[in-house]
Design an enzyme around this catalytic site. Structure first.
Site, PDB file in Angstrom:
ATOM      1  N   HIS A 162       0.812  -1.226   0.000  1.00 56.26           N
ATOM      2  CA  HIS A 162       0.000   0.000   0.000  1.00 56.26           C
ATOM      3  C   HIS A 162       0.841   1.269   0.000  1.00 56.26           C
ATOM      4  CE1 HIS A 162      -4.019  -1.877   0.812  1.00 56.26           C
ATOM      5  NE2 HIS A 162      -3.202  -2.888   1.052  1.00 56.26           N
ATOM      6  N   ASP A 370       3.343   9.599  -0.843  1.00 55.11           N
ATOM      7  CA  ASP A 370       2.156   8.831  -0.455  1.00 55.11           C
ATOM      8  C   ASP A 370       1.969   7.696  -1.455  1.00 55.11           C
ATOM      9  OD1 ASP A 370      -0.166   8.296   1.008  1.00 55.11           O
ATOM     10  OD2 ASP A 370      -0.783  10.402   1.023  1.00 55.11           O
TER      11      ASP A 370
HETATM   12  C1  GDG Z   1      -2.210   4.035   3.317  1.00 58.41           C
HETATM   13  C2  GDG Z   1      -1.204   4.685   2.369  1.00 58.41           C
HETATM   14  C3  GDG Z   1      -2.886   4.512   0.535  1.00 58.41           C
HETATM   15  C4  GDG Z   1      -9.244  10.324   7.322  1.00 58.41           C
HETATM   16  N1  GDG Z   1      -9.717  11.125   8.264  1.00 58.41           N
HETATM   17  C5  GDG Z   1     -10.909  10.645   8.626  1.00 58.41           C
HETATM   18  C6  GDG Z   1     -11.174   9.515   7.872  1.00 58.41           C
HETATM   19  N2  GDG Z   1     -10.121   9.332   7.087  1.00 58.41           N
HETATM   20  C7  GDG Z   1      -9.987   8.238   6.095  1.00 58.41           C
HETATM   21  C8  GDG Z   1     -10.028   8.814   4.710  1.00 58.41           C
HETATM   22  C9  GDG Z   1      -9.303   7.758   3.899  1.00 58.41           C
HETATM   23  C10 GDG Z   1      -8.328   7.158   4.921  1.00 58.41           C
HETATM   24  O1  GDG Z   1      -8.742   7.594   6.201  1.00 58.41           O
HETATM   25  C11 GDG Z   1      -6.893   7.650   4.687  1.00 58.41           C
HETATM   26  O2  GDG Z   1      -6.381   7.030   3.557  1.00 58.41           O
HETATM   27  P1  GDG Z   1      -5.135   7.601   2.765  1.00 58.41           P
HETATM   28  O3  GDG Z   1      -5.013   6.858   1.489  1.00 58.41           O
HETATM   29  O4  GDG Z   1      -5.293   9.062   2.559  1.00 58.41           O
HETATM   30  O5  GDG Z   1      -3.855   7.432   3.696  1.00 58.41           O
HETATM   31  P2  GDG Z   1      -3.153   6.329   4.708  1.00 58.41           P
HETATM   32  O6  GDG Z   1      -3.906   6.184   5.953  1.00 58.41           O
HETATM   33  O7  GDG Z   1      -1.764   6.817   4.871  1.00 58.41           O
HETATM   34  O8  GDG Z   1      -3.171   4.925   3.908  1.00 58.41           O
HETATM   35  C12 GDG Z   1      -1.938   5.462   1.278  1.00 58.41           C
HETATM   36  C13 GDG Z   1      -3.758   3.744   1.506  1.00 58.41           C
HETATM   37  O9  GDG Z   1      -2.989   3.092   2.510  1.00 58.41           O
HETATM   38  C14 GDG Z   1      -4.579   2.676   0.781  1.00 58.41           C
HETATM   39  O10 GDG Z   1      -3.792   1.804   0.059  1.00 58.41           O
HETATM   40  O11 GDG Z   1      -3.704   5.286  -0.315  1.00 58.41           O
HETATM   41  O12 GDG Z   1      -1.013   6.008   0.364  1.00 58.41           O
HETATM   42  O13 GDG Z   1      -0.324   5.567   3.082  1.00 58.41           O
HETATM   43  O14 GDG Z   1     -10.178   6.762   3.481  1.00 58.41           O
HETATM   44  O15 GDG Z   1     -11.369   9.006   4.356  1.00 58.41           O
HETATM   45  N3  GDG Z   1     -12.305   8.796   7.978  1.00 58.41           N
HETATM   46  C15 GDG Z   1     -13.229   9.236   8.889  1.00 58.41           C
HETATM   47  N4  GDG Z   1     -13.016  10.325   9.675  1.00 58.41           N
HETATM   48  C16 GDG Z   1     -11.887  11.048   9.585  1.00 58.41           C
HETATM   49  O16 GDG Z   1     -11.724  12.032  10.307  1.00 58.41           O
HETATM   50  N5  GDG Z   1     -14.377   8.558   9.010  1.00 58.41           N
END
Ligand code: GDG
Length: 460
Positions: A162, A370
């Site tokens: 990921h 990222d």
């Molecule tokens: C890893 C990789 C890759 C965030 N704040 C709230 C909330 N979120 C949810 C978002 C999104 C998720 O969390 C974050 O996903 P990201 O992709 O932005 O980042 P990572 O956590 O670093 O994830 C990344 C991912 O894995 C998948 O393969 O894309 O690059 O680092 O879904 O919506 N959800 C809620 N409240 C919040 O305040 N409910």
């Protein structure tokens, strides 16, 4: 997948969490992206999920939750410290994110990482029946594919990373680079977020293992291993549907009202992680205020920052710096009734998140590095009226697909500032054209498409 074959997911965390205490304690589905991604396939095929509960202590006995077999893995306090907080989050995480913080290389943490990977691998090998498929996820389990292969030669194994896979010069730092490469080569298919991650890995494989082949296919110890990009995505329709629910529409209206209907809202949503570029984004915003190119009467920045890895020192230090910067900006520029930066260090409910996406005129997604970044895709899915502008870092995997966002180099503070200004001034027609294309891409390549393509490739 064959109808009768089962999918065995091996991931650091379980898809359920324990809520409540004593006799009212129960398991509830957690809201993570991986759970959403896997759930349609797991509905079609019986499945097993192997993962850690998230707490130190003995593992509860296996149980079934919504028809899914759950096999918890236990980690002791020391193991949480050495494997999870140590090797995963202080070695692999920084090294694989362009060494944005110096990675720590400690032999005892590495030994613990091996031990835990073996624990997961044994559980996977024990759970699998002939014809099942094992899908291992992410950087906490880089050694597991080979360990499972040694126990079960008859099973198909897929692995998906990921986070980014680092370029050769950085990967070379890792004292255990050979073992990591060989660990991954135990799989039949190794998937990455982008093609350059895939390429970085195949080069490392050819260099550090007795392997030869191309960027997408490698032969090692008489086995063929395929390597490719499978950009992860979101449940587009679900985000679209949520965005149009009346409670969300109301809430978005309320947010706009409270901020001041005449002000443009810029939004950022990140885990509090040094890879997400929160500090440089704040500095770009500050720069615009300083140069009087924007005024707090006309716009606002809302930063939702979700607490993360709070017992790791680098994270505590970064949090302090971010909070100082927010304080400085607000001290300098806020006016009565017009706060410059709204900083929320907490997570919000999915409905609230959707309302913020709906309320935001400009979305700032500017990580320094990222793997993908799902927030960018979620914003796009929420903009059902084709309004809104996405500012996106070139160093997020998502930038490879979302070319029509306004792309920025997050290290170039003045460049980010200029792009924010461009986003605020983008003619409506131009913004709409861009958003239409972005929406088409994410709609077409949603998370179901991602999982299907990966499993199809694994079975080929
Ligand atoms: C890893 C990789 C890759 C965030 N704040 C709230 C909330 N979120 C949810 C978002 C999104 C998720 O969390 C974050 O996903 P990201 O992709 O932005 O980042 P990572 O956590 O670093 O994830 C990344 C991912 O894995 C998948 O393969 O894309 O690059 O680092 O879904 O919506 N959800 C809620 N409240 C919040 O305040 N409910």
């Amino acid at each position: 997948m064959r109808k009768d074959s089962r999918l065995i997911v091996v991931a650091n965390r379980l898809p359920v969490q324990r809520v409540g205490r004593g006799s009212s304690a129960r398991w509830e589905r957690s809201s993570g992206g991986l759970v959403t991604a896997m759930s349609p396939i797991l509905r079609r095929h019986a499945g097993v999920w192997i993962g850690w509960t998230g707490n130190a202590g003995r593992a509860p006995a296996p149980f079934t939750h919504e028809r899914l077999m759950i096999r918890p893995i236990g980690l002791s306090e020391r193991e949480v410290h050495d494997y999870y907080q140590g090797f995963c989050n202080r070695t692999i995480w920084p090294l694989f994110h362009d060494a944005l913080r110096p990675p720590e290389f400690q032999r005892d943490r590495w030994d613990c990482y091996i031990e835990i990977n073996r624990r997961f691998a044994r559980a996977a090998a024990r759970s699998a029946r002939r014809g099942d498929i094992i899908w291992v996820h992410d950087y906490q389990l880089l050694l597991a594919p080979r360990m499972i292969r040694e126990l079960r030669r008859d099973i198909k194994i897929g692995f998906f990373l990921h986070i980014p896979f680092p370029p050769e010069e950085l990967f070379a730092w890792l004292p255990w680079r050979q073992a990591v490469v060989r660990g991954l080569l135990g799989a039949d298919l190794v998937g990455f977020q982008t093609f350059s991650d895939a390429q970085n890995f195949s080069r490392a494989a050819r260099r550090y293992a007795p392997a030869e082949g191309t960027d997408t296919e490698i032969t090692c110890e008489n086995r063929r291993i395929r390597i490719n990009a499978f950009p992860i995505s979101i449940d587009f329709r679900d985000f679209e549907r949520r965005a149009n629910q009346s409670a969300v529409v109301q809430r978005a209206r309320q947010i706009r009202q409270r901020i001041g209907p005449e002000r443009r809202i810029m939004l950022a949503v990140d885990r509090l992680d040094y890879t997400k570029g929160i500090e440089s984004r704040l500095r770009a915003f500050e720069d615009l205020l300083e140069r009087k190119l924007i005024r707090v009467e006309d716009c606002v920045l809302i930063q939702i920052a979700v607490p993360s890895r709070e017992n790791v020192t680098e994270y505590q230090e970064m949090r302090m710096r971010i909070e100082q910067t927010v304080g400085r900006i607000n001290g300098e520029f806020s006016q009565p009734g017009h706060v410059a930066v709204h900083y929320f260090r907490r997570s919000v409910t999915p409905d609230d998140l959707s309302a913020y996406y709906r309320a935001a005129d400009v979305m700032l997604v500017t990580p320094l590095r990222d793997g993908m970044n799902l927030v960018a895709k979620e914003y796009v899915a929420t903009r059902t009226d084709y309004s809104g502008v996405l500012v996106l870092s070139e160093f997020a995997g998502a930038a490879r697909e979302l070319r029509r966002a306004l792309l920025v180099n997050p290290h170039d503070i003045q460049g980010v500032a200029a792009t924010i200004l461009q986003a605020l001034r983008l003619p409506r027609d131009e913004a709409r054209k861009r958003m239409m294309i972005l929406r088409m891409i994410v709609r077409r390549h949603d998370v179901y498409d991602w999982a299907e393509k990966f499993l199809e490739a694994l079975e080929r």
